[in-house]
Each structure stands twice: as C-alpha cells, then as structure tokens.
Scaffold this active site. Structure first.
Site, PDB file in Angstrom:
ATOM      1  N   ASP A   1      20.013 -18.428 -18.949  1.00 14.61           N
ATOM      2  CA  ASP A   1      18.917 -18.047 -18.040  1.00 14.61           C
ATOM      3  C   ASP A   1      17.885 -19.182 -17.958  1.00 14.61           C
ATOM      4  OD1 ASP A   1      17.316 -16.588 -16.383  1.00 14.61           O
ATOM      5  OD2 ASP A   1      16.657 -15.148 -17.899  1.00 14.61           O
ATOM      6  N   SER A  14       8.474 -13.502 -15.268  1.00 13.34           N
ATOM      7  CA  SER A  14       9.449 -14.223 -16.084  1.00 13.34           C
ATOM      8  C   SER A  14       9.283 -15.730 -15.959  1.00 13.34           C
ATOM      9  CB  SER A  14      10.866 -13.844 -15.640  1.00 13.34           C
ATOM     10  OG  SER A  14      11.091 -12.478 -15.813  1.00 13.34           O
ATOM     11  N   HIS A  45      16.993 -16.130 -13.616  1.00 19.21           N
ATOM     12  CA  HIS A  45      17.018 -14.817 -12.964  1.00 19.21           C
ATOM     13  C   HIS A  45      15.878 -14.637 -11.962  1.00 19.21           C
ATOM     14  CE1 HIS A  45      14.194 -13.400 -16.256  1.00 19.21           C
ATOM     15  NE2 HIS A  45      13.677 -12.785 -15.207  1.00 19.21           N
TER      16      HIS A  45
END
Length: 259
Positions: A111, A207, A65
């Site tokens: 992901d 992230s 992502h």
C-alpha cells in the site's frame, strides 16, 4: 468444515480492513506549525482526500489505496498545517501517479504510492517546506519505541470530513508477531502501532500520512479495524517503507514510474 470456517474468517477480516481505511487522529493534539513541514494534503478537485509527505523536490509519498485515476483532478498542498490558509502558491499539480504495481487491496499489502508533482518544490532554510528522510536500509524497530503520526482527519470517532488544523499523535511500536495474532492473519511488509491497549490511534478520513520514527518517515498509514475507531482495539497498520527501497529509489532517480 475447517476449510470453510477459515475462508469465512479471512473474508470477514478483509471486509473489516476495507471498511477501515484512513487516518483520522483520535485523541491527538494540534501540531506545532514549525514542525512536520514535509506534510502534504493530497486533494481531489481541491478537496482534501488523503495525507502525504514530501520525499524529494518533485515527489510526494502516500498510500496506494488513495485511488486517483486522473492526475488532472489532483493537486497537493504544501507549506501549511492549517488548510484554511492554503493559497495558489501552496498548491502543486500532479503530473504522474506511481502506484506500486503489486498493490491490489490493503489486505495484501504493497500500500504505497508516489505522486510526481508538476513542478519542483522550492526548498531552503527560509522556506516553509522541508523534505523528510526515508530509511536507508530495512528497519528493525524496537517494541514500545515511540513514533508519531499526523493527519487532517476528524478527531472523534463517527465523524466525517476533515479538520482544518493538522493533528499529531505519539504511538508505540507493537511487536509484529503479536500484531498478526491480534489480527488473526498474515500481515506482509507492515509496521504496527497504537490502537491496542490505548485510547488513541488512527481512523477513517485521511490515509497516506507518515509514521515518523527518529525524524525519518518509516511507515505510511494503511488501515485499522472497522469504522468505529473506539479504542482500545487491534493495532493500527502501516506500510513498511523500508521494504520498498529499490522501487522508491528507481522512481526518484529516473523521475518516472517503474512497472
């Protein structure tokens, strides 16, 4: 009516997830400079955007992502925990973006992403950079097992940007069935830790960092709940790396993306 309520619940949870990407370390501590030498700062136009970790001499792993469409604007900084100390020798270009082909959004899993660097990273006992091992088979982590997560995101809820010095936090593994009940949804190929019944966890801003258990990278920071990061809350969610080993192995062997 029941079907409509179920649809609205799924939509609401998906929105919460989409507004909660990232991995600021809340209530962690400064990482030891001689630890976690595999940590990578993934940068867009030389600005820290996501975390990552070195898994081979020419590949960094991060979250799918972290959307980067143009490798030319990307670079990866390796070899320092303090982003104020980065220099040209620490910066590596990105030659190829290998996002998992099944990834659509974090709510649906998958992901995971690999970035092929423009040149091989020099490794050795006297070098400030090291690889981190990956699992060799599917995992069976025990509930309450203590692992760690690290990142450069802000250290307080509601803050934006990033901190200069890498932060690290110990987090307990949370039972997958319990995690799904707390999230009230099916979670595919994930590991859950921290955030629940604790005043610490991950948050927005950075992230793609690794969840490390027994000195191996077993997960990738994927999402948490909403934007507040005011723990305790529902568990934090990570991509389970062990579920993607054939895909990873093929890319690292062939040095190119697998569709």
């Amino acid at each position: 009516m029941h079907a409509l309520q179920k649809c609205l619940l799924v939509t609401a949870v998906t929105c919460l997830i989409q507004n909660a990407l990232g991995s600021e370390i809340i209530n962690g501590k400064k990482a030891d400079e001689k630890s976690m030498q595999y940590m990578a700062s993934v940068q867009n136009n030389k600005k820290h955007t996501c975390g990552g970790f070195l898994v081979s001499k020419d590949f960094v792993m991060t979250a799918a992502h972290c959307r980067f469409e143009n490798p030319k604007s990307l670079s990866v900084v390796l070899g320092t925990h303090d982003l104020r100390k980065e220099n040209k020798k620490m910066r590596y270009g990105v030659k190829m973006i290998c996002r998992h082909p099944a990834f659509k959004e974090v709510a649906n899993g998958n992901d995971i992403m690999l970035l092929k660097l423009s040149k091989k990273v020099p490794l050795g006992n006297k070098k400030p950079i090291k690889l981190i091992p990956l699992p060799i088979q599917k995992l069976n982590l025990e509930e309450n097992e203590i692992c760690s997560v690290a990142g450069w995101g802000p250290t307080e809820p509601g803050k934006s940007g990033y901190v200069n010095e890498l932060q690290v936090l110990d987090v307990p593994i949370i039972n997958k069935d319990k995690c799904q009940k707390l999230w009230r949804r099916t979670l595919k190929n994930v590991i859950c830790t921290g955030g629940y019944k604790a005043k610490s966890g991950i948050c927005q801003g950075d992230s793609g960092g690794p969840l490390v258990c027994n000195e191996s990278a077993v997960g990738i920071v994927s999402f948490n709940n909403n934007n507040s990061c005011k723990y305790p809350d529902v568990p934090n969610v990570y991509t389970d790396i062990s579920q993607f080993l054939p895909w990873i192995t093929d890319i690292l062997k062939k040095k190119k993306c697998k569709g």
